[in-house]
Design an enzyme around this catalytic site. Structure first.
Site, mmCIF file in Angstrom:
data_model
loop_
_atom_site.group_PDB
_atom_site.id
_atom_site.type_symbol
_atom_site.label_atom_id
_atom_site.label_comp_id
_atom_site.label_asym_id
_atom_site.label_seq_id
_atom_site.Cartn_x
_atom_site.Cartn_y
_atom_site.Cartn_z
ATOM 1 N N CYS A 92 0.802 -1.218 0.000
ATOM 2 C CA CYS A 92 0.000 0.000 0.000
ATOM 3 C C CYS A 92 0.847 1.285 0.000
ATOM 4 O O CYS A 92 1.437 1.606 -1.025
ATOM 5 C CB CYS A 92 -0.990 -0.060 1.164
ATOM 6 N N ARG A 126 -12.626 5.971 -0.925
ATOM 7 C CA ARG A 126 -11.599 4.964 -0.653
ATOM 8 C C ARG A 126 -12.014 3.631 -1.266
ATOM 9 O O ARG A 126 -13.200 3.317 -1.345
ATOM 10 C CB ARG A 126 -11.398 4.806 0.858
ATOM 11 N N HIS A 191 -3.457 -5.708 2.408
ATOM 12 C CA HIS A 191 -3.186 -5.938 3.823
ATOM 13 C C HIS A 191 -3.800 -7.290 4.126
ATOM 14 O O HIS A 191 -4.217 -8.017 3.224
ATOM 15 C CB HIS A 191 -3.861 -4.850 4.669
HETATM 16 N N1 GLN Z 1 -2.203 6.869 1.842
HETATM 17 C C1 GLN Z 1 -2.353 5.850 0.903
HETATM 18 C C2 GLN Z 1 -3.746 5.725 0.311
HETATM 19 O O1 GLN Z 1 -4.742 5.938 0.997
HETATM 20 C C3 GLN Z 1 -1.883 4.552 1.526
HETATM 21 C C4 GLN Z 1 -2.850 3.942 2.488
HETATM 22 C C5 GLN Z 1 -2.357 2.653 3.058
HETATM 23 O O2 GLN Z 1 -1.145 2.397 3.143
HETATM 24 N N2 GLN Z 1 -3.288 1.826 3.512
HETATM 25 O O3 GLN Z 1 -3.853 5.420 -0.852
#
Ligand code: GLN
Length: 239
Positions: A92, A126, A191
Site C-alpha cells: 500500500c 476509498r 493488507h
Molecule cells: N495513503 C495511501 C492511500 O490511501 C496509503 C494507504 C495505506 O497504506 N493503507 O492510498
C-alpha cells in the site's frame, strides 16, 4: 543466515502489516533456516547489501510524507540493492513510495523513489474491502486473498502487474490489475496481512531470499491446514 529488515516499523504498520514480517520469520524458523530481524527507523543507518528481505508496510498520507524524505536519502543505495536482487515486499503506502509519486486529493505530490515507473493519484472515495487475486509464481497459478483500504489509484505505466483481480478493486478499480512486480520487488495493496494469509507467497519470498544468498533449496512442507481453511472460506464468500 537470512536477514530481514522491517523499515519504519512504528510508522508503516497498518492493519497488522507487521504480521508479514512475523510470518516470514516463523516459516524460516519452523524449517530451521537461520534468520534474524533488523528494524530501521527514520534516520537510522542500514546496509542494504547485508539485507535479504526488506519489508515496507502501509501508512497514512502524513506518515508517507515523513518517510518519503527519509527514503529519498537512501534512493541510490536501495536502487542498487534492488538491481542486485534484494527481495522486497511493499504494501500500500510502501508500494506507492517505490513509484514516481503519490498525488494527494489536494494536489500535493509526495515524491517516490522511482525504482519503478508506476504513479498514484488519490481519488475521492476509498477503495475498501476483501480482495481475491490470481497470481503466478514459478509458472503456477495461485489464488491470493487480502484486504484493501486505499484512496490511491495506481497506474502501472509499463510495470508488470503482480496479479489479476478476481474480486475487489486492486490498483485503480479500472484495469483489473493488482500490485506490481519488478525483479525481486513485490508490491501489493493487500493488507490482511498478506503473508500469513497466503503461505505460498511467503515461501516464494523465502526461496528468493535464499537464492540471493546462493542457496538453492527445496523448502520443507509445513502444515498449512488452518491457512488453507481460512482462504477457502473467504474465497467461497467472494467468488
Ligand atoms: N495513503 C495511501 C492511500 O490511501 C496509503 C494507504 C495505506 O497504506 N493503507 O492510498
Amino acid at each position: 543466515m537470512i536477514t530481514v529488515c522491517h523499515m519504519y516499523p512504528d510508522l508503516l504498520n497498518l492493519y497488522g502489516d507487521r504480521g508479514n514480517v512475523i510470518a516470514f520469520l516463523k516459516r524460516c524458523m519452523w524449517r530451521n533456516i537461520p534468520v534474524n530481524l533488523v528494524e530501521v527507523g527514520l534516520g537510522e543507518s542500514i546496509d542494504f547489501e547485508k539485507i535479504d528481505f526488506l519489508f515496507l508496510g502501509g501508512g497514512s498520507d502524513t506518515e508517507q510524507n515523513l518517510i518519503a524524505r527519509d527514503l529519498m536519502k537512501r534512493k541510490k543505495l536501495l536502487s542498487q540493492a534492488v538491481e542486485n536482487g534484494l527481495v522486497v515486499l511493499a504494501i500500500c503506502g510502501g508500494y506507492q513510495l517505490l513509484g514516481r509519486y503519490y498525488r494527494t486529493l489536494d494536489g500535493k505530490e509526495i515524491p517516490g523513489l522511482s525504482i519503478m515507473n508506476h504513479y498514484t493519484v488519490a481519488g475521492k472515495n476509498r477503495l475498501t474491502g476483501n480482495v481475491a487475486v490470481e497470481i503466478e509464481l514459478d509458472g503456477k497459478k495461485h489464488k491470493i486473498v487480502g484486504f484493501e483500504n486505499h484512496a490511491g489509484r495506481t497506474f502501472l505505466d509499463g510495470v508488470k502487474p503482480l496479479s489479476k483481480i478476481l474480486s475487489g478493486f486492486g490498483n485503480n478499480a479500472k484495469d483489473g490489475t493488482e500490485g506490481a512486480v519488478y525483479k525481486n520487488v513485490f508490491c501489493s495493496y493487500l493488507h490482511g496481512p498478506i503473508l500469513p494469509k497466503n503461505p505460498e507467497l511467503t515461501d516464494h519470498l523465502i526461496k528468493l531470499a535464499l537464492e540471493r544468498k546462493g542457496i538453492q533449496q527445496e523448502l520443507l512442507p509445513l502444515n498449512d491446514q488452518f491457512e488453507k481453511q481460512a482462504k477457502e472460506y473467504i474465497l467461497s464468500k467472494l467468488l
